[in-house]
Scaffold this active site. Structure first.
Site, short mmCIF file in Angstrom:
data_model
loop_
_atom_site.label_atom_id
_atom_site.label_comp_id
_atom_site.label_asym_id
_atom_site.label_seq_id
_atom_site.Cartn_x
_atom_site.Cartn_y
_atom_site.Cartn_z
N GLU A 36 0.87 -1.03 0.15
CA GLU A 36 0.08 -0.06 0.02
C GLU A 36 0.78 1.10 0.06
O GLU A 36 1.63 1.53 0.94
CB GLU A 36 -0.91 0.03 1.18
CG GLU A 36 -2.05 -0.98 1.17
CD GLU A 36 -2.90 -0.63 2.47
OE1 GLU A 36 -3.86 -1.25 2.32
OE2 GLU A 36 -2.57 0.17 3.35
N CYS A 37 0.70 2.23 -0.87
CA CYS A 37 1.31 3.44 -0.95
C CYS A 37 2.67 3.38 -0.82
O CYS A 37 3.42 2.97 -1.96
CB CYS A 37 0.37 4.40 0.22
SG CYS A 37 0.82 6.22 -0.28
N GLY A 38 3.32 3.92 0.27
CA GLY A 38 4.88 3.57 0.69
C GLY A 38 5.16 2.29 0.50
O GLY A 38 6.19 2.31 0.05
#
Length: 444
Positions: A327-329
Site C-alpha cells: 500500500e502506498c509507501g
C-alpha cells in the site's frame, strides 16, 4: 442492552492549522495527569495524528468515520471505550463542517458536544464571533472553546469577555517547542527527541477551567450485549485466515496502518509477525503472506537500498508466490526506483517495473472505495508522489463523493503475479471477506 456513558467532546476548528492535534494531545495528557482514564479517537482517515495522540493518552487511537468505518462500528467503538473511560476525546478533521460526512455530522449522529479550538494569535474579541458562527451554522451543540496560541493573561481575558454565552473552557499559551511537521503531517512520535517532555510542557501550558469542564454532561451510547464484532458478523462471508501467518513491515518507513486493520486480521484468524526492513530484518520464515503498509520510504531510501537481508528475502518471497499486499509507501519501496524530494534517485526492490517520483504538490487525497469480487472495500488515498510504470492497472478505485452523479476514477490497482499494489489505503474491517482474499494464494 447497556448504555455506557462518559464525558465526551469532539474537538474541531474553523479549518486545518488551528492546533486541533496539539490541543487534543495537551488536553489528553493533562487529564491523564489529573488521574482520569482517557480514550482518544480521530475523525476520518489518518495515521500520523493517532500515533501522537496515543503517545499523549497511553491508549490505542482508532478512527471514527460515518462512511469508511460506518456508523454502527463507530458507535460500537465509542460505547466500548465508554465502559472504562472517564473522558473520550474525538479529534475532528479539517474544519467542523468540511467534508461529507463532516465532523459536525459525526457529532450530531452520536449526540456528542463540540469543543472548538480557535487560533487567537492574531485576534482577540473576534474569537467570540467565530465561535458563535461555528455553533449556529449547523447548528451543533457547542460545549465551549479552547483559545490557542494565547500571548498573555490579558489576551486570554479579552477573549473570555467576548464569548458571551459560550464557555471558554481553556486557553493554551504559545509554545516555544511545538510538534514538528513534514509533508504528510506531523513527524512520527518515535522520531521526535524529548516527545514526552514536549507533551508534558503542552499539558502544563493548557489553562483549563475545571469548573466549566466538570459541568459538561456525559454522553451515553447503545451497546447491545449480544452484539459481536463486525468481523465475526461477516465470518460466514469471509475466507478464513486461520492457520495463516502474515508478516507486516513496521518501522519509520512502513508506519501507516490502522489499528483496526491489525484487529481485523487477527479476527479472521491470522497470526501477525512484525519485522523492520530499516533494521535489515528478513521477512520471518514462517510467513504465508506479506503486508507492506504505507509510510515514508522516501525519507529512508538510502537505508532501504542497503538492506540486503530485507531485499533478498523479499525477492525470495516473490519467486515463491507469497501473496504480497503493498500500500502506498509499501508499493513505492518495491518499484525499480524512487526519486526523492531532493531529486536524487535511489534503486528500490525492483519487484514492480517503473519508478516513483516525489513532488511538492499533493497528488491525491480523499476517501475511495475498491469494488472487489467480495464487495466494496473502503479506504482512502493521500500521497505526494506519482508512479510512472508500464504496468496496466487491473482495476481502479472510485472516489467517494456525494457531489457528483457519476463515479470518478480513483487510484490504480496493480496486479502483478502474486503482488497487489496501489496508492489506496484499505480499511480492512469495511469488508473482511475482501481483506482475507488479499492474503490467500489463488484467491479471486
Amino acid at each position: 442492552m447497556v448504555r455506557p456513558s462518559a464525558k465526551v467532546v469532539l474537538i474541531s476548528a474553523i479549518g486545518s492549522g488551528q492546533g486541533k492535534t496539539t490541543t487534543t494531545a495537551a488536553l489528553a495528557r493533562k487529564l491523564v495527569k489529573l488521574g482520569k482514564t482517557v480514550r482518544v479517537f480521530k475523525t476520518g482517515p489518518d495515521f500520523i495524528d493517532p500515533m501522537m495522540l496515543e503517545r499523549a493518552c497511553g491508549s490505542v487511537v482508532h478512527s471514527l468515520d460515518l462512511w469508511m468505518v460506518g456508523q454502527v462500528d463507530s458507535e460500537r467503538m465509542l460505547a466500548r471505550a465508554a465502559l472504562d473511560a472517564d473522558v473520550i476525546l474525538i479529534e475532528g478533521v479539517m474544519g467542523l463542517y468540511d467534508g461529507n460526512p463532516s465532523s459536525a455530522d459525526l457529532a450530531r449522529a452520536f449526540g456528542v458536544p463540540v469543543m472548538a479550538v480557535l487560533d487567537a494569535s492574531a485576534m482577540a474579541q473576534t474569537v467570540g464571533a467565530l465561535a458563535m458562527g461555528l455553533r449556529d451554522f449547523g447548528p451543533v451543540h457547542l460545549a465551549g472553546v479552547i483559545a490557542n496560541r494565547i500571548a498573555s493573561e490579558g489576551h486570554a481575558k479579552m477573549v473570555a469577555a467576548a464569548m458571551r454565552d459560550i464557555p471558554l473552557l481553556g486557553s493554551l499559551r504559545r509554545q516555544e517547542e511545538t510538534l514538528p511537521e513534514r509533508h504528510l503531517g506531523l513527524v512520527l512520535p518515535q522520531e521526535v527527541d524529548r516527545i514526552d517532555a514536549i507533551l508534558d510542557t503542552m499539558a502544563s501550558s493548557l489553562e483549563l477551567d475545571m469548573q466549566a469542564w466538570d459541568a459538561l454532561p456525559d454522553t451515553s451510547f447503545e451497546l447491545h450485549e449480544h452484539a459481536s464484532h463486525h468481523i465475526l458478523q461477516h465470518a460466514s462471508q469471509a475466507a478464513s485466515l486461520t492457520g495463516k501467518t502474515i508478516a507486516i513491515a513496521r518501522d519509520a518507513a512502513f508506519a501507516f496502518i490502522y489499528p483496526a486493520n491489525l484487529e481485523c486480521l487477527r479476527g479472521l484468524g491470522a497470526e501477525l509477525v512484525f519485522f523492520s526492513p530499516l533494521a535489515d530484518e528478513a521477512i520471518p520464515t514462517q510467513a504465508d503472506a506479506l503486508y507492506l503498509p504505507g509510510g515514508y520510504p522516501e525519507l529512508h531510501a538510502r537505508t532501504l537500498t542497503q538492506a540486503s537481508n530485507w531485499l533478498t528475502s523479499l525477492h525470495a518471497a516473490h519467486v515463491q508466490g507469497m501473496p504480497i499486499l503493498a500500500e502506498c509507501g509499501g508499493m513505492m519501496a518495491i518499484t525499480e526506483g524512487l526519486v526523492d524530494q531532493q531529486e536524487q534517485s535511489w534503486p528500490m526492490a525492483g519487484i514492480l517495473p517503473g519508478k516513483v517520483i516525489m513532488q511538492k504538490r499533493l497528488a491525491a487525497l480523499g476517501p475511495q472505495a475498491w469494488a472487489t469480487s467480495q464487495g466494496e472495500l473502503r479506504g482512502h488515498t493521500f500521497h505526494y508522489s506519482r508512479f510512472e510504470t508500464t504496468l496496466t492497472a487491473s482495476s481502479h478505485t472510485t472516489k467517494h463523493s456525494t457531489q457528483h452523479s457519476t463515479q470518478q476514477q480513483g487510484e490504480a490497482i496493480y496486479r502483478n503475479a502474486n503482488v497487489c499494489a496501489s496508492y489506496f489505503h484499505a480499511y480492512f474491517a469495511s469488508n473482511p471477506a475482501a481483506t482475507a482474499a488479499l492474503f490467500l494464494r489463488d484467491a479471486t
